[in-house]
Scaffold this active site. Sequence first.
Site, PDB file in Angstrom:
ATOM      1  N   SER A 289       1.567   1.793 -24.037  1.00  0.00           N
ATOM      2  CA  SER A 289       1.919   0.479 -23.502  1.00  0.00           C
ATOM      3  C   SER A 289       3.068  -0.163 -24.266  1.00  0.00           C
ATOM      4  CB  SER A 289       0.697  -0.436 -23.605  1.00  0.00           C
ATOM      5  OG  SER A 289       1.060  -1.762 -23.325  1.00  0.00           O
TER       6      SER A 289
ATOM      7  N   TYR B 278      -5.166  -5.334 -27.878  1.00  0.00           N
ATOM      8  CA  TYR B 278      -4.908  -4.252 -26.920  1.00  0.00           C
ATOM      9  C   TYR B 278      -3.720  -3.413 -27.386  1.00  0.00           C
ATOM     10  CZ  TYR B 278      -2.830  -2.076 -22.826  1.00  0.00           C
ATOM     11  OH  TYR B 278      -2.246  -1.180 -21.970  1.00  0.00           O
TER      12      TYR B 278
ATOM     13  N   LYS C  28      -3.342   0.658 -28.715  1.00  0.00           N
ATOM     14  CA  LYS C  28      -2.422   1.651 -28.135  1.00  0.00           C
ATOM     15  C   LYS C  28      -1.497   2.211 -29.223  1.00  0.00           C
ATOM     16  CE  LYS C  28      -3.629   1.677 -23.745  1.00  0.00           C
ATOM     17  NZ  LYS C  28      -4.005   2.861 -22.994  1.00  0.00           N
TER      18      LYS C  28
END
Length: 317
Positions: free
Chosen positions: A115, A139, A143
């Site tokens: 991402s 998040y 990643k």
Amino acid sequence: MRVLVTGGTGYIGSTAVDTLLTQGFEISILDDCSTGHADSVPAGVSFTQGSLLNPVDIANALTGCEAVMHFAGKSLVGESVQKPDLYHSVNVDGTRNLLDQMHNAGIAQLVFSSSAATYGEPLETPIKENAPTKPTNPYGATKLAIDQMISAEAASRGIAAASLRYFNVAGALKSARGWLAERHNPETHLIPNVLRSTPENPVKIFGTDWPTPDGTCIRDYVHVIDLIDAHIKALHALKPGNHDIYNLGSGDGYSVKEVIAAASTAVGFEIPTTAAPRRDGDPAVLIADINKAKRALDWIPTRGIELMVADTLASLK
Ligand code: UDP
């Protein structure tokens, strides 16, 4: 070649499954259906409903596979701020389990769904793959941790890997089974929310005081069909012992207000909106430099924001 698609019942994973099938690949899916939908598994596909946190499920799903496309994971910025431990467990620990089970099974080809959230607030725009990585939310941190784990795996165990750092994915594929729509509950993504906006329940614009020309966040949207094309090109380009990282976007940015304007044109009326506070964890501007993927993968995204909006609209009907 048989490919394991983790997260193959979700929006992006199911688009990958369908595209791979039409290109002659055999497919296995591992998905816990926590956010995906078992009814999107096509006939003839081997489906393990199971978790990345259960090594036995992973080992079963890997049977007969030569490569893995790894989409499974928690993917919402806002939720990750509320539940960082859940994100670490599913995304990081789950991928550790997947890599260990791939090693046990002698499977050494991996394409990973990473991402743009790995970069955080960019110092330079558009963002290149060698830009500093300082995620602004849990998040993105998960990643980034996975990308680093995969680099170590390529160096130590010689796997052939690619991480594809998505910017904002939109649009939909119309397969022989119908539209593979985004079916999130609750839906948090901008384009489906804009298209579902009503006067009674208008779409919220998260922040109108960002340091951008119109005060709303700028993102780089890429059509899901173009995105999956890049995965297949990345799979073909894998090299043992290498971990390549590629940005996937369009190379252009659209503000939230510009996306709403494009959607208003598509539906033929002005979409109702309401101003809301900034969302935790959002950077102001994310635009990809996609030259590396263009050059190394011979990939060019061809579907613009109007088609993304139109296809999303058709898929939601
Ligand atoms: N956004 C918004 N209203 C919504 C959903 C999203 O204003 O209902 C904004 C969000 O703050 C971000 C952009 O739209 O600036 C894209 O958000 P999305 O959740 O679609 O993707 P993300 O950037 O989180 O991957």
